[in-house]
Design a protein around this motif. Structure first.
Motif, short mmCIF file in Angstrom:
data_model
loop_
_atom_site.label_atom_id
_atom_site.label_comp_id
_atom_site.label_asym_id
_atom_site.label_seq_id
_atom_site.Cartn_x
_atom_site.Cartn_y
_atom_site.Cartn_z
N LEU A 205 0.83 -1.20 0.00
CA LEU A 205 0.00 0.00 0.00
C LEU A 205 0.86 1.26 0.00
N ARG A 206 1.96 1.25 0.75
CA ARG A 206 2.78 2.45 0.91
C ARG A 206 3.74 2.69 -0.25
N ALA A 207 4.15 1.62 -0.93
CA ALA A 207 5.19 1.75 -1.97
C ALA A 207 4.72 2.66 -3.11
N GLU A 208 5.62 3.50 -3.59
CA GLU A 208 5.30 4.39 -4.72
C GLU A 208 6.31 4.22 -5.85
N ASP A 209 7.04 3.11 -5.83
CA ASP A 209 8.02 2.86 -6.87
C ASP A 209 7.83 1.45 -7.41
N MET A 210 8.84 0.90 -8.09
CA MET A 210 8.73 -0.44 -8.69
C MET A 210 8.51 -1.54 -7.66
N THR A 211 8.79 -1.24 -6.40
CA THR A 211 8.55 -2.23 -5.34
C THR A 211 7.09 -2.69 -5.35
N LYS A 212 6.18 -1.77 -5.65
CA LYS A 212 4.75 -2.08 -5.67
C LYS A 212 4.48 -3.21 -6.66
N PHE A 213 5.10 -3.15 -7.83
CA PHE A 213 4.86 -4.16 -8.87
C PHE A 213 5.60 -5.46 -8.56
N GLU A 214 6.75 -5.34 -7.91
CA GLU A 214 7.47 -6.55 -7.49
C GLU A 214 6.66 -7.31 -6.44
N LEU A 215 6.00 -6.57 -5.55
CA LEU A 215 5.17 -7.21 -4.52
C LEU A 215 3.95 -7.90 -5.14
N CYS A 216 3.48 -7.41 -6.29
CA CYS A 216 2.37 -8.08 -6.99
C CYS A 216 2.74 -9.52 -7.34
N GLU A 217 4.01 -9.76 -7.58
CA GLU A 217 4.47 -11.11 -7.92
C GLU A 217 4.60 -11.98 -6.66
N VAL A 218 4.92 -11.36 -5.53
CA VAL A 218 5.16 -12.10 -4.29
C VAL A 218 3.85 -12.41 -3.54
N LEU A 219 2.95 -11.44 -3.49
CA LEU A 219 1.76 -11.54 -2.65
C LEU A 219 0.85 -12.74 -2.92
N PRO A 220 0.65 -13.16 -4.19
CA PRO A 220 -0.26 -14.29 -4.41
C PRO A 220 0.10 -15.55 -3.62
N ARG A 221 1.38 -15.77 -3.34
CA ARG A 221 1.78 -16.95 -2.58
C ARG A 221 1.30 -16.88 -1.13
N PHE A 222 0.98 -15.68 -0.65
CA PHE A 222 0.58 -15.51 0.75
C PHE A 222 -0.93 -15.30 0.90
N ILE A 223 -1.68 -15.60 -0.17
CA ILE A 223 -3.14 -15.48 -0.10
C ILE A 223 -3.73 -16.89 -0.15
N PRO A 224 -4.17 -17.41 0.99
CA PRO A 224 -4.62 -18.81 1.04
C PRO A 224 -6.05 -18.97 0.52
N LEU A 225 -6.33 -20.11 -0.10
CA LEU A 225 -7.71 -20.45 -0.45
C LEU A 225 -8.47 -20.85 0.80
N SER A 226 -7.75 -21.36 1.79
CA SER A 226 -8.36 -21.75 3.07
C SER A 226 -7.28 -21.59 4.15
N PRO A 227 -7.58 -21.02 5.33
CA PRO A 227 -8.89 -20.47 5.72
C PRO A 227 -9.16 -19.12 5.05
N PRO A 228 -10.45 -18.77 4.83
CA PRO A 228 -10.77 -17.51 4.15
C PRO A 228 -10.26 -16.30 4.93
N LEU A 229 -9.62 -15.39 4.25
CA LEU A 229 -9.10 -14.19 4.91
C LEU A 229 -10.23 -13.31 5.44
N THR A 230 -11.41 -13.40 4.82
CA THR A 230 -12.52 -12.54 5.23
C THR A 230 -13.06 -12.90 6.61
N GLN A 231 -12.72 -14.07 7.13
CA GLN A 231 -13.22 -14.49 8.44
C GLN A 231 -12.34 -14.04 9.60
N ASP A 232 -11.29 -13.31 9.31
CA ASP A 232 -10.33 -12.93 10.33
C ASP A 232 -10.10 -11.42 10.24
#
Length: 560
Positions: A205-232
């Motif tokens: 959220l805070r990044a304003e440089d290429m780090t933002k786009f690099e994190l787009c590649e990293v973040l999907p690995r940390f988004i689980p299908l289970s347990p749902p993030l919306t329940q926490d």
């Protein structure tokens, strides 16, 4: 003696030290020789053959003793022995056979402890060696399971969050571990992984440089299908940051290399949370519409190219766009608390129709040798989702494609067992897809009610395929006589298949009389009904079987 040799540190000196290691009469001689050996190892002067000679000379016993020794030599740092032991183990781990050895696997808690308890610069070499050992273990067959069960995920999370020496390597190793054992990691260490996701989403959220786009590649690995993030609550806060970060990206002018990872991250969030990660509101509905629009444009531009998928990574991007379009289809259908207004829905349906036209054009060009490509499966999936809900548009193009869809479904069905499938972008989705027919059943149910597509499906051999499919799905649902396995997707497939057969019974009774397929189906219905009747949880399926059976019995009454 070793210190004297170390001045030259040539291959001859190293050989002499190996001789000392092999023939040492006491620990002092062995330790002195180790000084030179570890110096050579750290200098990168040891080839695979020499590494094996070092192991043959000392084995695991001496490094094990070094790791547990508490008293350092006079005038040496506190962790001198432990550091030497780690260097030797890191050296051994470069041999894949030794990296999977039980003596190395047993040291995983020791490696973990070094990552979380040694943050000072003086411990840099120990931390490097610990990461080298863990990375080597990860690459072995047993490694991922051993790392998860022995607490490495939590250790890596702590090492990354501390921001100390080597924290970037902790994140790299975490990504590798999640790539091969995502479900087990989340089952065991969800709080630690959520803490990492919290930091990554805040940085995003805070990044304003290429780090933002690099994190787009990293973040999907940390988004689980289970347990749902919306329940926490912590997960919900992460989703808010990710939404705001993606909103700022996708509302900006982007190059393709910047847009692609953002679309893949959005698709990953859709698979994990549907549209729940997008807040309700006017601005948010514009974001959702923008997301689907961008996905449709990407699909059209890519699939209409002469060689559409040759560019590296293009299939993954278009597959992500399919996920976003499928969300668009569902949101256009939503009546309760819709995120989209009527005008937005009309506009999205129009552009989604264009995208699906491009998908149909692509599928018409697919060659036989490409039928096992998971991207073809993904393309059939999105087309099936569209056809299940929108029956009036692209009708001529769909009718022309029906023989291919039947042939494709039949090929995959014959080659594998039709059971529940992994999610489109999940870590399991590299497995070859099998059950394409399940994705097309709702569409076939609509199409068999109309004369032209029904005739095409019958000519293409769909009834015989559907009968085989029904029998196979029944075996999955009821593997043992009288016992049903609760599998909602299989139950729904059986119900929808019954609906298709009912259409054929009503509109093509001569087919029922003449095609032996339906005698086999009648037999299957008679055998399945006694199993279904006592099951109160399967009332809809039972009603389908009874209705279909009675309708077919009237037509087949005169047959033997």
């Amino acid at each position: 003696r070793a210190v004297a040799m170390a001045a030259g540190c040539g291959s001859g000196a190293l050989k002499r030290c190996l001789d000392v290691l092999r023939d040492a009469r006491n620990d002092s001689e062995q330790f002195a020789a180790l000084l030179l050996v570890t110096k050579a190892v750290k200098a990168g002067e040891v080839d695979a053959k020499t590494r094996r000679q070092i192991f043959n000379a000392i084995g695991f016993t001496f490094p094990n003793r070094l790791l547990v020794s508490q008293q350092p030599p006079d005038g040496c740092p506190e962790h001198t022995f432990r550091a030497l032991g780690l260097t030797l183990l890191a050296c051994f781990c470069t041999d894949p056979e030794l990296a999977g050895h039980s003596q190395i696997l047993n040291k995983i808690p020791t490696f973990n402890d070094i990552l979380v308890s040694h943050c000072d610069p003086d411990s840099a070499s120990m931390i490097d060696d610990a990461y080298q050992c863990l990375s080597a273990v990860l690459a072995t067959t047993r490694g991922p399971r051993e790392l998860v069960t022995k607490g490495t995920v939590a250790a890596l999370c702590q090492a990354y969050l501390s921001g100390g020496y080597g924290s970037d390597r902790a994140l790299t190793l975490l990504l590798g571990l999640l790539a091969v054992a995502e479900e087990k990691c989340w089952q065991r260490d969800a709080p630690h992984l959520l803490a990492v996701l919290g930091k990554l989403s805040e940085d995003f959220l805070r990044a304003e440089d290429m780090t933002k786009f690099e994190l787009c590649e990293v973040l999907p690995r940390f988004i689980p299908l289970s347990p749902p993030l919306t329940q926490d609550s912590q997960g919900s806060e992460c989703l808010r940051r990710l939404y705001e970060g993606l909103n700022s990206i996708l509302c900006s002018k982007l190059s393709q290399s910047q847009r692609d990872p953002a679309l893949k991250l959005a698709a990953c969030l859709v698979q994990a949370c549907g549209s729940e990660w997008i807040p309700a509101g006017s601005a948010e509905s514009k974001f959702l519409a923008l997301l689907v629009n961008l996905a449709c444009v990407e699909v059209c531009l890519t699939l209409e190219e002469p060689q559409p998928l040759e560019a590296e990574g293009k299939k993954e991007v278009v597959t992500a766009c399919y996920v976003l379009i499928e969300m668009g289809i569902q949101e256009c259908l939503r009546e309760e608390k819709p995120l989209l207004g009527d005008a937005q829905k009309t506009q999205l349906i129009s552009i989604m129709e264009e995208a699906l036209g491009a998908v149909i054009s692509y599928l018409r060009q697919v060659k036989d040798e490409e039928l096992r490509d998971p991207f073809v499966f993904a393309s059939v999936r999105i087309l099936g989702a569209w056809m299940a809900e929108e029956t009036s548009s692209l009708k001529q193009e769909i009718c022309e494609l029906l023989p291919f869809l039947v042939r494709y479904s039949k090929k995959l069905f014959k080659e594998g067992s039709a059971g529940p499938q992994p999610e489109l972008l999940s870590s399991e989705s590299s497995a070859l897809p099998q059950d394409a027919l399940r994705l097309l059943l709702p569409a076939f149910c609509h199409l068999t009610a109309e004369e032209k597509p029904r005739d095409i499906l019958i000519s293409a051999g769909a009834p015989a395929l559907l009968c085989e499919y029904f029998l196979r799905q029944w075996e999955v649902l009821a593997p043992e006589h009288g016992a049903l396995t609760p599998l909602p997707s299989v139950e729904m497939s059986l119900q929808t298949t019954c609906g298709i057969f009912l259409n054929l019974v009503v509109t093509a009774p001569d087919l029922i009389r003449q095609d032996k397929t339906f005698s086999s189906l009648m037999d299957a219905l008679l055998k399945s009904l006694p199993v279904l009747l006592p099951q109160k949880d399967y009332l809809v399926l039972t009603a389908n079987v009874v209705t279909l059976g009675l309708m077919m019995a009237r037509i087949l009454a005169s047959s033997a």
